[in-house]
Design a protein around this motif. Structure first.
Motif, PDB file in Angstrom:
ATOM      1  N   GLY A   1    -100.379  48.108  14.166  1.00  0.00           N
ATOM      2  CA  GLY A   1    -101.970  48.171  14.748  1.00  0.00           C
ATOM      3  C   GLY A   1    -102.325  49.561  15.311  1.00  0.00           C
ATOM      4  O   GLY A   1    -103.652  49.440  16.125  1.00  0.00           O
ATOM      5  N   ARG A   2    -101.652  50.530  15.124  1.00  0.00           N
ATOM      6  CA  ARG A   2    -102.074  51.826  15.610  1.00  0.00           C
ATOM      7  C   ARG A   2    -102.381  52.878  14.239  1.00  0.00           C
ATOM      8  O   ARG A   2    -101.389  53.980  14.326  1.00  0.00           O
ATOM      9  CB  ARG A   2    -101.135  52.357  16.715  1.00  0.00           C
ATOM     10  N   PRO A   3    -103.025  52.610  13.486  1.00  0.00           N
ATOM     11  CA  PRO A   3    -103.009  53.316  12.034  1.00  0.00           C
ATOM     12  C   PRO A   3    -103.448  54.697  12.358  1.00  0.00           C
ATOM     13  O   PRO A   3    -104.430  54.998  13.358  1.00  0.00           O
ATOM     14  CB  PRO A   3    -103.767  52.617  11.241  1.00  0.00           C
ATOM     15  N   ALA A   4    -102.988  55.823  11.951  1.00  0.00           N
ATOM     16  CA  ALA A   4    -103.449  57.070  12.068  1.00  0.00           C
ATOM     17  C   ALA A   4    -103.852  57.414  10.741  1.00  0.00           C
ATOM     18  O   ALA A   4    -103.246  58.254   9.822  1.00  0.00           O
ATOM     19  CB  ALA A   4    -102.291  58.137  12.532  1.00  0.00           C
ATOM     20  N   VAL A   5    -105.079  57.049  10.415  1.00  0.00           N
ATOM     21  CA  VAL A   5    -105.762  57.054   9.033  1.00  0.00           C
ATOM     22  C   VAL A   5    -105.915  58.462   8.729  1.00  0.00           C
ATOM     23  O   VAL A   5    -105.430  58.892   7.467  1.00  0.00           O
ATOM     24  CB  VAL A   5    -107.021  56.285   8.956  1.00  0.00           C
ATOM     25  N   ARG A   6    -106.279  59.395   9.653  1.00  0.00           N
ATOM     26  CA  ARG A   6    -106.396  60.802   9.175  1.00  0.00           C
ATOM     27  C   ARG A   6    -105.245  61.391   8.943  1.00  0.00           C
ATOM     28  O   ARG A   6    -105.166  62.402   7.719  1.00  0.00           O
ATOM     29  CB  ARG A   6    -107.222  61.614  10.174  1.00  0.00           C
ATOM     30  N   LEU A   7    -104.046  61.046   9.743  1.00  0.00           N
ATOM     31  CA  LEU A   7    -102.878  61.798   9.353  1.00  0.00           C
ATOM     32  C   LEU A   7    -102.290  61.379   8.079  1.00  0.00           C
ATOM     33  O   LEU A   7    -101.660  62.153   7.449  1.00  0.00           O
ATOM     34  CB  LEU A   7    -101.796  61.589  10.621  1.00  0.00           C
ATOM     35  N   GLU A   8    -102.413  59.992   7.903  1.00  0.00           N
ATOM     36  CA  GLU A   8    -102.032  59.604   6.517  1.00  0.00           C
ATOM     37  C   GLU A   8    -102.399  60.261   5.383  1.00  0.00           C
ATOM     38  O   GLU A   8    -101.871  60.705   4.278  1.00  0.00           O
ATOM     39  CB  GLU A   8    -102.272  57.925   6.227  1.00  0.00           C
ATOM     40  N   LYS A   9    -104.000  60.678   5.261  1.00  0.00           N
ATOM     41  CA  LYS A   9    -104.620  61.175   4.362  1.00  0.00           C
ATOM     42  C   LYS A   9    -104.189  62.749   4.215  1.00  0.00           C
ATOM     43  O   LYS A   9    -103.970  63.469   3.047  1.00  0.00           O
ATOM     44  CB  LYS A   9    -106.064  61.056   4.541  1.00  0.00           C
ATOM     45  N   ALA A  10    -103.946  63.271   5.566  1.00  0.00           N
ATOM     46  CA  ALA A  10    -103.526  64.772   5.254  1.00  0.00           C
ATOM     47  C   ALA A  10    -102.436  65.069   4.910  1.00  0.00           C
ATOM     48  O   ALA A  10    -102.062  65.837   4.121  1.00  0.00           O
ATOM     49  CB  ALA A  10    -103.532  65.192   6.960  1.00  0.00           C
ATOM     50  N   TRP A  11    -101.358  64.084   5.177  1.00  0.00           N
ATOM     51  CA  TRP A  11     -99.970  64.091   4.706  1.00  0.00           C
ATOM     52  C   TRP A  11     -99.951  63.842   3.151  1.00  0.00           C
ATOM     53  O   TRP A  11     -99.050  64.581   2.794  1.00  0.00           O
ATOM     54  CB  TRP A  11     -98.960  63.055   5.502  1.00  0.00           C
ATOM     55  N   ALA A  12    -100.832  63.141   2.510  1.00  0.00           N
ATOM     56  CA  ALA A  12    -100.691  62.842   1.180  1.00  0.00           C
ATOM     57  C   ALA A  12    -101.081  64.206   0.632  1.00  0.00           C
ATOM     58  O   ALA A  12    -100.698  64.471  -0.566  1.00  0.00           O
ATOM     59  CB  ALA A  12    -101.793  61.616   0.686  1.00  0.00           C
ATOM     60  N   ALA A  13    -102.270  64.824   1.248  1.00  0.00           N
ATOM     61  CA  ALA A  13    -102.720  65.954   0.830  1.00  0.00           C
ATOM     62  C   ALA A  13    -101.434  67.063   0.707  1.00  0.00           C
ATOM     63  O   ALA A  13    -101.579  67.909  -0.063  1.00  0.00           O
ATOM     64  CB  ALA A  13    -103.951  66.446   1.439  1.00  0.00           C
ATOM     65  N   VAL A  14    -100.881  67.145   1.752  1.00  0.00           N
ATOM     66  CA  VAL A  14    -100.013  68.149   2.019  1.00  0.00           C
ATOM     67  C   VAL A  14     -98.885  68.148   0.944  1.00  0.00           C
ATOM     68  O   VAL A  14     -98.302  69.117   0.384  1.00  0.00           O
ATOM     69  CB  VAL A  14     -99.293  68.422   3.197  1.00  0.00           C
ATOM     70  N   VAL A  15     -98.305  66.809   0.671  1.00  0.00           N
ATOM     71  CA  VAL A  15     -97.273  66.594  -0.234  1.00  0.00           C
ATOM     72  C   VAL A  15     -97.450  66.812  -1.485  1.00  0.00           C
ATOM     73  O   VAL A  15     -96.812  67.660  -2.413  1.00  0.00           O
ATOM     74  CB  VAL A  15     -96.550  65.250  -0.094  1.00  0.00           C
ATOM     75  N   TRP A  16     -98.579  66.281  -2.130  1.00  0.00           N
ATOM     76  CA  TRP A  16     -99.014  66.294  -3.514  1.00  0.00           C
ATOM     77  C   TRP A  16    -100.029  67.460  -3.766  1.00  0.00           C
ATOM     78  O   TRP A  16    -100.015  68.136  -4.960  1.00  0.00           O
ATOM     79  CB  TRP A  16     -99.674  65.091  -4.060  1.00  0.00           C
ATOM     80  N   GLY A  17    -100.609  68.104  -2.585  1.00  0.00           N
ATOM     81  CA  GLY A  17    -101.550  69.036  -2.911  1.00  0.00           C
ATOM     82  C   GLY A  17    -100.619  70.237  -3.110  1.00  0.00           C
ATOM     83  O   GLY A  17    -101.217  71.537  -3.966  1.00  0.00           O
ATOM     84  N   SER A  18     -99.450  70.457  -2.274  1.00  0.00           N
ATOM     85  CA  SER A  18     -98.861  71.883  -2.459  1.00  0.00           C
ATOM     86  C   SER A  18     -98.297  71.896  -3.626  1.00  0.00           C
ATOM     87  O   SER A  18     -97.974  72.814  -4.423  1.00  0.00           O
ATOM     88  CB  SER A  18     -97.498  71.593  -1.412  1.00  0.00           C
TER      89      SER A  18
END
Length: 496
Positions: free
Chosen positions: A379-396
């Motif tokens: 119940g404590r989602p870190a929505v922005r961090l989830e999206k940022a991490w997805a961008a780091v992993v596949w964006g790189s």
């Protein structure tokens, strides 16, 4: 206070004053968000270092791929080496240092490095042209320095290696049953459980490799800090005196003209010594009295990167650095590089390092994803961090492939193509859509860019792109494009 009273039975005063000032819940949430953000930055650096390191295992192959038309040879005669050294010196008389590489199985070229330029020779030792590989150099600098100033970058990457070592060790300590469950995998059920199993299984199977590359990376990066500290204490800051036992002594410049060194006789010294295979010649101050000839020789039965010998102008061996037999410290130092980069054992070891490097990238990526998923489930989602991490992993991966494609097509500086779009992707991911959107579309972008890179390479070089090492690299890129492409729609959270 009664020390015999169990902690759980102590009764604290209901209104006991706190020594800390009261802070608002909003402030606490902001601080925690910043703390999580810093953790994500550290994880992002670890992931980028692991990703670039996995690709850099094949650095020599990528150099061959980047300039596939340059002449190749399996061996070079000492006379060709002599002629090439004299030709390079004549063409670049002000070059203080020249490094000449002799043909090896993974770099079958006779080449010379003069500053940032690389020149190749034909079988007679004549300069055949330039064969610099700036994109491979970009990749190497990314892994070793993260494109920071070299001393700072080396320290940062060393700290990344230390952090990765700590994560690996703590991961095992936190999962006491991890070896018992080494072959357990929950394919059905919640996606989080199968992802956790994948993370744990790859961690176990790749543990020896992961630990080796992590601690050698930390050792290589942080050794510079130790050397500076030792120099400050023992030699009044003279770093050259401290590094002399492992790097050799830098000769004093003496521009007085002198005969060119006899490299033919120097190389003849290795005849009848199968335990040594000359691979690199370092030439300093050629044609002057201050000149120095150093030959690095591989020792196939040893893990050290090379033993180094010095020769005088007449080709007589005058000294040995002793990396192979002069104390344990030197041998550990000289062995750390091959262990870290997989530059021993030929192509089979490189392939193994590549596959295990991919596993380490998956472990790094899934570790953060599991942590983010647990936050959401509690119940404590870190929505922005989830999206940022997805961008780091596949964006790189996307921008790394894009940097190669644009360098081949337009000579666009790869440093900017890698970092600037990656920063934009992370910012865009944080501001818009959900993590699943970015994962799917960035995987598509990576796959398409890899395929486009192969097409650009084939159009640019023609027949040389379809043979030898270049063909192997291009086929590998196409296989990666097919594997990375999202062939099925990701499961939604409701059905996971």
């Amino acid at each position: 206070m009664d020390a015999a009273t169990p902690p759980e039975t102590r009764i604290e005063p209901a209104n006991r004053p706190s020594i800390w000032p009261k802070v608002s819940p909003a402030f606490v949430r902001t601080v925690l968000s910043g703390h999580s953000g810093l953790g994500l930055v550290a994880a992002a650096l670890i992931y980028i270092v692991c990703l670039s390191g996995t690709v850099a295992v094949f650095l020599n192959e990528l150099k061959m791929w980047e300039e596939p038309a340059a002449p190749t040879m399996t061996t070079a005669s000492p006379q060709a080496v002599q002629a090439f050294a004299e030709a390079i010196t004549k063409a670049h008389p002000k070059a203080g240092f020249v490094y000449m590489g002799l043909p090896t199985p993974d770099m079958p070229r006779l080449y010379a490095m003069v500053g940032e330029q690389v020149f190749v020779a034909d079988a007679q030792g004549r300069i055949a042209g330039e064969a610099s590989a700036p994109w491979a150099g970009f990749l190497e600098h990314l892994h070793i320095y993260l494109h920071l100033p070299e001393t700072i970058g080396l320290i940062v990457v060393g700290l990344v290696g230390a952090a990765l070592t700590g994560l690996i060790v703590s991961g095992f300590l936190a999962h006491p049953k991890i070896f018992r469950d080494a072959f357990a995998f929950r394919w059905a059920g919640a996606k989080r459980l199968s992802q956790a199993d994948l993370h744990n299984r790859l961690s176990v199977w790749g543990a020896p490799f992961h630990l080796v590359v992590a601690w050698t990376g930390a050792y290589i990066g942080l050794a510079s800090v130790l050397l500076f500290a030792v120099a400050g204490v023992t030699t009044k800051g003279d770093i050259a005196k401290v590094t002399a036992p492992i790097y050799g002594v830098v000769p004093k410049a003496d521009p007085t003209p002198a005969p060119f060194p006899d490299l033919v006789k120097a190389l003849a010294w290795f005849d009848g010594k199968p335990q040594f295979e000359p691979t690199l010649i370092s030439l300093t101050g050629l044609g002057t009295k201050g000149q120095l000839v150093e030959v690095n020789a591989l020792m196939p039965k040893r893990l050290i990167y090379a033993e180094r010998f010095t020769f005088d102008a007449q080709g007589r061996m005058t000294g040995k650095l002793g990396l192979s037999d002069d104390g344990l410290g030197k041998q550990v130092f000289a062995s750390s590089y091959p262990l870290h980069f997989g530059s021993f054992g030929g192509l089979p070891v490189k392939i193994a390092y590549g596959l295990l490097g991919v596993a380490l990238c998956v472990v790094t990526s899934s570790g953060v994803t599991i942590w983010l998923t647990r936050r959401r489930d509690r119940g404590r989602p870190a929505v922005r961090l989830e999206k940022a991490w997805a961008a780091v992993v596949w964006g790189s991966t996307t921008t790394l492939a894009l940097s190669a494609a644009l360098w081949l097509a337009f000579k666009t500086p790869p440093v900017w193509v890698f970092w600037a779009p990656l920063a934009v992707l992370v910012a865009a991911a944080v501001a818009t859509r959900d993590a699943r959107f970015w994962i799917v579309n960035l995987r598509i972008a990576t796959s398409a860019t890899l395929a486009a890179t192969v097409a650009i390479h084939a159009l640019k070089f023609g027949a040389p792109a379809l043979g030898g090492v270049a063909l192997g690299v291009n086929l590998t890129l196409l296989v990666l494009a097919a594997v990375i492409a999202p062939w099925r729609k990701p499961l939604t959270r409701e059905t996971a």
